[in-house]
Design an enzyme around this catalytic site. Structure first.
Site, PDB file in Angstrom:
ATOM      1  N   SER A  76       0.725  -0.737   0.168  1.00 42.80           N
ATOM      2  CA  SER A  76      -0.094   0.257   0.101  1.00 42.80           C
ATOM      3  C   SER A  76       1.099   1.436  -0.124  1.00 42.80           C
ATOM      4  O   SER A  76       0.393   2.228  -0.408  1.00 42.80           O
ATOM      5  CB  SER A  76      -1.140   0.099   1.540  1.00 42.80           C
ATOM      6  N   ARG A 102      -9.130  -0.431 -12.850  1.00 40.26           N
ATOM      7  CA  ARG A 102     -10.161   0.236 -12.264  1.00 40.26           C
ATOM      8  C   ARG A 102      -9.856   0.816 -10.746  1.00 40.26           C
ATOM      9  O   ARG A 102      -9.472   1.876  -9.790  1.00 40.26           O
ATOM     10  CB  ARG A 102     -10.922   0.070 -10.952  1.00 40.26           C
ATOM     11  N   SER A 111     -12.373  12.485 -26.564  1.00 42.16           N
ATOM     12  CA  SER A 111     -13.668  12.405 -26.324  1.00 42.16           C
ATOM     13  C   SER A 111     -14.786  12.251 -28.456  1.00 42.16           C
ATOM     14  O   SER A 111     -14.630  13.034 -28.907  1.00 42.16           O
ATOM     15  CB  SER A 111     -14.876  13.340 -26.026  1.00 42.16           C
ATOM     16  N   GLN A 112     -15.844  10.891 -28.447  1.00 43.77           N
ATOM     17  CA  GLN A 112     -16.048  10.558 -30.642  1.00 43.77           C
ATOM     18  C   GLN A 112     -16.911  11.615 -29.936  1.00 43.77           C
ATOM     19  O   GLN A 112     -17.996  11.826 -30.952  1.00 43.77           O
ATOM     20  CB  GLN A 112     -16.135   9.603 -30.640  1.00 43.77           C
ATOM     21  N   ARG A 207      -0.789  -7.205 -18.027  1.00 47.59           N
ATOM     22  CA  ARG A 207      -0.706  -7.208 -18.826  1.00 47.59           C
ATOM     23  C   ARG A 207       0.627  -6.957 -19.963  1.00 47.59           C
ATOM     24  O   ARG A 207       0.605  -7.288 -21.230  1.00 47.59           O
ATOM     25  CB  ARG A 207      -1.210  -5.978 -19.668  1.00 47.59           C
TER      26      ARG A 207
HETATM   27  C1  LIG Z   1      -5.679 -12.659 -20.529  1.00 45.15           C
HETATM   28  C2  LIG Z   1      -6.890 -10.996 -20.378  1.00 45.15           C
HETATM   29  C3  LIG Z   1      -7.858 -11.541 -20.957  1.00 45.15           C
HETATM   30  C4  LIG Z   1      -9.146 -11.394 -20.339  1.00 45.15           C
HETATM   31  N1  LIG Z   1     -10.467 -11.071 -21.427  1.00 45.15           N
HETATM   32  C5  LIG Z   1     -10.988 -10.765 -20.243  1.00 45.15           C
HETATM   33  C6  LIG Z   1     -12.439 -11.116 -21.329  1.00 45.15           C
HETATM   34  O1  LIG Z   1     -12.295 -11.425 -22.250  1.00 45.15           O
HETATM   35  N2  LIG Z   1     -13.293 -10.234 -21.119  1.00 45.15           N
HETATM   36  C7  LIG Z   1     -13.939  -9.623 -20.147  1.00 45.15           C
HETATM   37  O2  LIG Z   1     -14.591  -7.779 -19.955  1.00 45.15           O
HETATM   38  N3  LIG Z   1     -12.309  -8.629 -19.677  1.00 45.15           N
HETATM   39  C8  LIG Z   1     -11.460  -9.552 -20.125  1.00 45.15           C
HETATM   40  N4  LIG Z   1     -10.019  -9.373 -19.258  1.00 45.15           N
HETATM   41  C9  LIG Z   1     -10.035  -7.759 -18.258  1.00 45.15           C
HETATM   42  C10 LIG Z   1     -10.582  -8.508 -16.790  1.00 45.15           C
HETATM   43  O3  LIG Z   1     -11.274  -9.384 -16.616  1.00 45.15           O
HETATM   44  C11 LIG Z   1     -10.165  -7.195 -15.611  1.00 45.15           C
HETATM   45  O4  LIG Z   1     -11.010  -6.502 -16.199  1.00 45.15           O
HETATM   46  C12 LIG Z   1      -8.484  -6.442 -16.740  1.00 45.15           C
HETATM   47  O5  LIG Z   1      -7.551  -7.468 -16.616  1.00 45.15           O
HETATM   48  C13 LIG Z   1      -8.826  -5.801 -14.964  1.00 45.15           C
HETATM   49  O6  LIG Z   1      -8.057  -6.038 -13.666  1.00 45.15           O
HETATM   50  P1  LIG Z   1      -8.791  -5.517 -12.242  1.00 45.15           P
HETATM   51  O7  LIG Z   1     -10.017  -5.955 -12.268  1.00 45.15           O
HETATM   52  O8  LIG Z   1      -7.973  -7.385 -11.361  1.00 45.15           O
HETATM   53  O9  LIG Z   1      -8.422  -4.833 -12.279  1.00 45.15           O
HETATM   54  P2  LIG Z   1      -8.809  -3.756 -10.627  1.00 45.15           P
HETATM   55  O10 LIG Z   1      -9.338  -3.186 -11.731  1.00 45.15           O
HETATM   56  O11 LIG Z   1      -7.662  -2.182 -11.514  1.00 45.15           O
HETATM   57  O12 LIG Z   1      -8.480  -4.182  -9.834  1.00 45.15           O
HETATM   58  C14 LIG Z   1      -7.387  -5.022  -8.812  1.00 45.15           C
HETATM   59  C15 LIG Z   1      -7.625  -5.496  -8.230  1.00 45.15           C
HETATM   60  O13 LIG Z   1      -8.329  -4.813  -7.182  1.00 45.15           O
HETATM   61  C16 LIG Z   1      -8.975  -5.999  -6.823  1.00 45.15           C
HETATM   62  N5  LIG Z   1     -10.911  -5.260  -7.188  1.00 45.15           N
HETATM   63  C17 LIG Z   1     -10.790  -4.426  -7.969  1.00 45.15           C
HETATM   64  N6  LIG Z   1     -12.190  -4.029  -7.801  1.00 45.15           N
HETATM   65  C18 LIG Z   1     -12.502  -5.279  -7.104  1.00 45.15           C
HETATM   66  C19 LIG Z   1     -14.707  -5.766  -6.831  1.00 45.15           C
HETATM   67  N7  LIG Z   1     -15.320  -5.045  -7.429  1.00 45.15           N
HETATM   68  N8  LIG Z   1     -14.179  -6.762  -5.924  1.00 45.15           N
HETATM   69  C20 LIG Z   1     -12.689  -7.607  -5.655  1.00 45.15           C
HETATM   70  N9  LIG Z   1     -12.259  -7.190  -6.038  1.00 45.15           N
HETATM   71  C21 LIG Z   1     -11.432  -5.761  -6.271  1.00 45.15           C
HETATM   72  C22 LIG Z   1      -8.794  -7.195  -7.423  1.00 45.15           C
HETATM   73  O14 LIG Z   1      -8.107  -7.480  -6.444  1.00 45.15           O
HETATM   74  C23 LIG Z   1      -8.348  -6.757  -8.652  1.00 45.15           C
HETATM   75  O15 LIG Z   1      -7.345  -7.416  -8.984  1.00 45.15           O
HETATM   76  C24 LIG Z   1      -8.692  -9.885 -19.057  1.00 45.15           C
HETATM   77  C25 LIG Z   1      -8.077  -9.684 -18.813  1.00 45.15           C
HETATM   78  C26 LIG Z   1      -6.283 -10.702 -19.067  1.00 45.15           C
HETATM   79  C27 LIG Z   1      -4.970  -9.892 -18.524  1.00 45.15           C
END
Ligand SMILES: Cc1cc2nc3c(=O)[nH]c(=O)nc-3n(C[C@H](O)[C@H](O)[C@H](O)COP(=O)(O)OP(=O)(O)OC[C@H]3O[C@@H](n4cnc5c(N)ncnc54)[C@H](O)[C@@H]3O)c2cc1C
Length: 259
Positions: A76, A102, A111-112, A207
């Site tokens: 953190s 997020r 913006s489009q 990524r």
């Molecule tokens: C190889 C790959 C394939 C993917 N394929 C797809 C796909 O087919 N379709 C699709 O829609 N997306 C896809 N994604 C996107 C993926 O699901 C995530 O939306 C994106 O990588 C952002 O990751 P994140 O949510 O972990 O990141 P962040 O939103 O930055 O979150 C970071 C971390 O915070 C925690 N966190 C955040 N929000 C919450 C919550 N609400 N509850 C609990 N913990 C939380 C989790 O530990 C998370 O890992 C893909 C991503 C990768 C890397």
């Protein structure tokens, strides 16, 4: 068109103010002379947790201290340092994936609705030119999309006729909203991105090394390269390597924690 990442904001640390804070409790801080602002902020934040200053300070250097924090998972403290980049030469397909991150990220994207995309460029996938038939299809499709977009704008221009000046902006937004649906994922966009060190490390991890996602790898490498110079201790366990086709890949190696 190539991916371009401009590093426009970086961490600054008011060390004098921090030393005044320590002086309240007659504490001192043995600083590492080579540490950069982002690295010192992380160390300072970590040390505040344990008030490990003065006699309580271990002989660890800044780099060793940060490696230890990372090893413990005390991440953190990495959220106190942020960098901002402006990206150009990237596709909307890429930014759609980027903005899914997020936590610890902030985005401001072209913006489009407000921006007329009549003369927008398209981001051609790297390597497509090795496949003339595929490239020709790609060019046909992007040009057709551009023509359709322009035709829709021109046809809907009539909506502006007689629109009172105070509603003109919203009428244009409406017209562009109706036209933008035909723009392809390949359209170039610009995006201002701010992220903290923890979020960036997570981003590189999930990524940066996806073999099948070249644009993501290119952007990851373009972000990581300056960050490794800005704050080596925060990103030393991530490496940029070059694949046999000349494209970059970001790889995470296990931390070498100095003991
Ligand atoms: C190889 C790959 C394939 C993917 N394929 C797809 C796909 O087919 N379709 C699709 O829609 N997306 C896809 N994604 C996107 C993926 O699901 C995530 O939306 C994106 O990588 C952002 O990751 P994140 O949510 O972990 O990141 P962040 O939103 O930055 O979150 C970071 C971390 O915070 C925690 N966190 C955040 N929000 C919450 C919550 N609400 N509850 C609990 N913990 C939380 C989790 O530990 C998370 O890992 C893909 C991503 C990768 C890397």
């Amino acid at each position: 068109m190539t991916v371009a990442a401009y590093l426009v904001c970086r961490p600054t640390f008011d060390v004098t103010a921090f030393l005044r804070f320590l002086a309240r409790d007659t504490l001192t801080w043995h600083r590492s002379p080579q540490a950069r602002p982002g690295e010192e902020i992380v160390e300072a934040a970590g040390r505040v947790c344990y008030l490990s200053f003065g006699e309580a300070q271990s002989p660890r250097t800044n780099a060793e201290y940060i490696a230890h924090l990372l090893e413990m998972g005390h991440e953190s403290v990495l959220e106190h340092v942020t960098w901002s980049f402006v990206l150009a030469g990237v596709s909307r397909a890429f930014t759609h994936q980027l903005v899914r991150h997020r936590v610890g990220f902030a985005f401001s994207q072209l913006s489009q609705q407000y921006h007329d995309e009549r003369d927008a460029k398209f981001v051609e996938p790297l390597g497509l030119d090795a496949f003339p038939q595929a490239r020709a299809a790609w060019e046909r499709a992007t040009e057709a999309a551009r023509r359709a977009y322009r035709d829709i704008l021109d046809s809907l221009h009539v909506l502006e006729t007689g629109t009172p000046p105070e509603l003109r902006k919203e009428t244009r937004r409406k017209i562009r909203s109706m036209a933008r649906g035909v723009l392809p994922n390949a359209i170039e966009t610009k995006i201002f991105v701010t992220a903290n060190a923890r979020a960036l490390r997570y981003f590189f991890r999930v990524r940066g090394g996806i073999l099948g996602d070249l644009e993501m790898r290119q952007v990851s490498a373009a972000l990581l390269a300056p960050l490794k110079a800005e704050a080596p201790a925060l990103f030393s366990d991530y490496e940029i390597e070059t694949l046999s086709d000349g494209s970059p890949i970001v790889l995470h190696r296990e931390l070498q924690v100095p003991h």
